[in-house]
Design an enzyme around this catalytic site. Structure first.
Site, PDB file in Angstrom:
ATOM      1  N   ILE A 156       0.857  -1.200   0.000  1.00  0.00           N
ATOM      2  CA  ILE A 156       0.000   0.000   0.000  1.00  0.00           C
ATOM      3  C   ILE A 156       0.886   1.240   0.000  1.00  0.00           C
ATOM      4  CG2 ILE A 156      -2.043   1.080   1.013  1.00  0.00           C
ATOM      5  CD1 ILE A 156      -2.379  -1.386   2.795  1.00  0.00           C
ATOM      6  N   PRO A 157       1.517   1.557  -1.133  1.00  0.00           N
ATOM      7  CA  PRO A 157       2.259   2.826  -1.157  1.00  0.00           C
ATOM      8  C   PRO A 157       1.295   3.989  -0.918  1.00  0.00           C
ATOM      9  CG  PRO A 157       2.090   1.874  -3.378  1.00  0.00           C
ATOM     10  CD  PRO A 157       1.554   0.853  -2.416  1.00  0.00           C
ATOM     11  N   HIS A 158       1.751   4.952  -0.154  1.00  0.00           N
ATOM     12  CA  HIS A 158       0.870   6.081   0.179  1.00  0.00           C
ATOM     13  C   HIS A 158       1.727   7.248   0.614  1.00  0.00           C
ATOM     14  CE1 HIS A 158       1.664   3.902   3.942  1.00  0.00           C
ATOM     15  NE2 HIS A 158       1.629   5.086   4.519  1.00  0.00           N
ATOM     16  N   SER A 159       1.130   8.411   0.639  1.00  0.00           N
ATOM     17  CA  SER A 159       1.838   9.541   1.241  1.00  0.00           C
ATOM     18  C   SER A 159       1.166   9.816   2.576  1.00  0.00           C
ATOM     19  CB  SER A 159       1.758  10.771   0.339  1.00  0.00           C
ATOM     20  OG  SER A 159       0.520  11.431   0.482  1.00  0.00           O
TER      21      SER A 159
END
Lengths: 115, 158
Positions: free
Chosen positions: B65-68
């Site tokens: 879950i790549p996220h900022s």
């Protein structure tokens, strides 16, 4: 103003702990204390004279987790719903136990707690 | 709100051919830019890669879950990608990843960020859903599988 309640969960299926805590986060329950615990059945069945009780404990598991969390009372039903969604019906033997107590006084609860 | 509302078929990319997390993230950001969901793809990439460098966003089971961190986005934004070849997102179980959810949430609703991360974690614990997402032929089917499993999950409040 909503009332604070202490929700005590005895989670017998320890393998669901992470998922249950993720479910708590979805409900904005951001703080809980998780304690390693042992059921009475496990302890008493180790006393030789009561060894036969082991076979009577349908669904029981030796170890469990006790989860304590103080929440607004409107969170109680969502918490129980998410518990049953993840761990199965509370009426089934071995899934666990939930009880709720009123909280007369509390300090140290942090809105943003993730402890 | 439910996750399924954030991931309609046009925000799903099946069979991404990428070798690195950065290339996967680029593809998903481009898909979101193409549908007008992202106004500043450079900023999004900078923020997502910043988070990726802190600690890998693989969660295990072949999912990442790549996220900022919550940022200047007008609303929660998500995309789903399926990779043709597994990519290392530094998952705790060491397993490489083929299922990727990109998540961006507004800084005005920081709690929603945690709720959506938790929702994706919970949904993808389902081995059935993971197998379905690996096997579907179309983006529409992928969206339907996510929505099906999420039916019994509670609404997430902002």
């Amino acid at each position: 103003m909503s009332k604070l309640k202490l929700v005590v969960i005895i989670l017998n299926k320890e393998e669901f702990l992470d998922e249950l805590l993720e479910g708590f986060l979805e409900l904005d329950v951001r703080g809980a204390t998780v304690i390693d615990s042992v059921g009475m059945g496990q302890l008493i069945a180790n006393v030789p004279i009561f060894g036969g009780l082991r076979s009577l404990m349908s669904g029981a598991r030796p170890y469990n987790k006790t989860i304590l969390t103080v929440v607004d009372e409107e969170k109680i039903k969502p918490i129980i719903d998410v518990f049953e969604q993840i761990c199965g019906c509370l009426d089934d033997p071995g899934s666990g136990l939930v009880f709720v107590l009123p909280v007369d006084y509390a300090r140290g609860l942090q809105d943003k707690a993730l402890s | 709100m439910k996750l399924q509302q954030l991931i309609p078929p046009e925000r799903i990319c099946l069979d991404i051919d990428a070798k690195t997390p950065e290339a996967v993230i680029d593809t998903l950001i481009k898909a979101l830019t193409d549908v007008g969901a992202i106004a500043d793809p450079e900023l999004v990439k900078q923020k997502v890669m910043e988070r990726e460098r802190q600690v890998g966003t693989g969660i295990g089971f072949g999912v990442a879950i790549p996220h900022s961190e919550p940022g200047p986005y007008p609303e929660p934004i998500a995309a789903f990608g399926r990779l043709t070849k597994p990519v290392d997102f530094k998952s705790p179980d060491g397993k490489k990843v083929r299922l990727v959810f990109l998540l961006l949430t507004p800084d005005k609703t920081p709690a929603l960020h945690v709720r959506l991360l938790a929702r994706i974690c919970r949904l993808t614990r389902s081995a059935t859903l993971r197998e379905q997402l690996l096997g579907v032929a179309t983006a529409k089917e992928a969206a339907e599988k996510i929505a099906e499993l999420e039916t019994d999950y509670p609404e997430l409040t902002p």
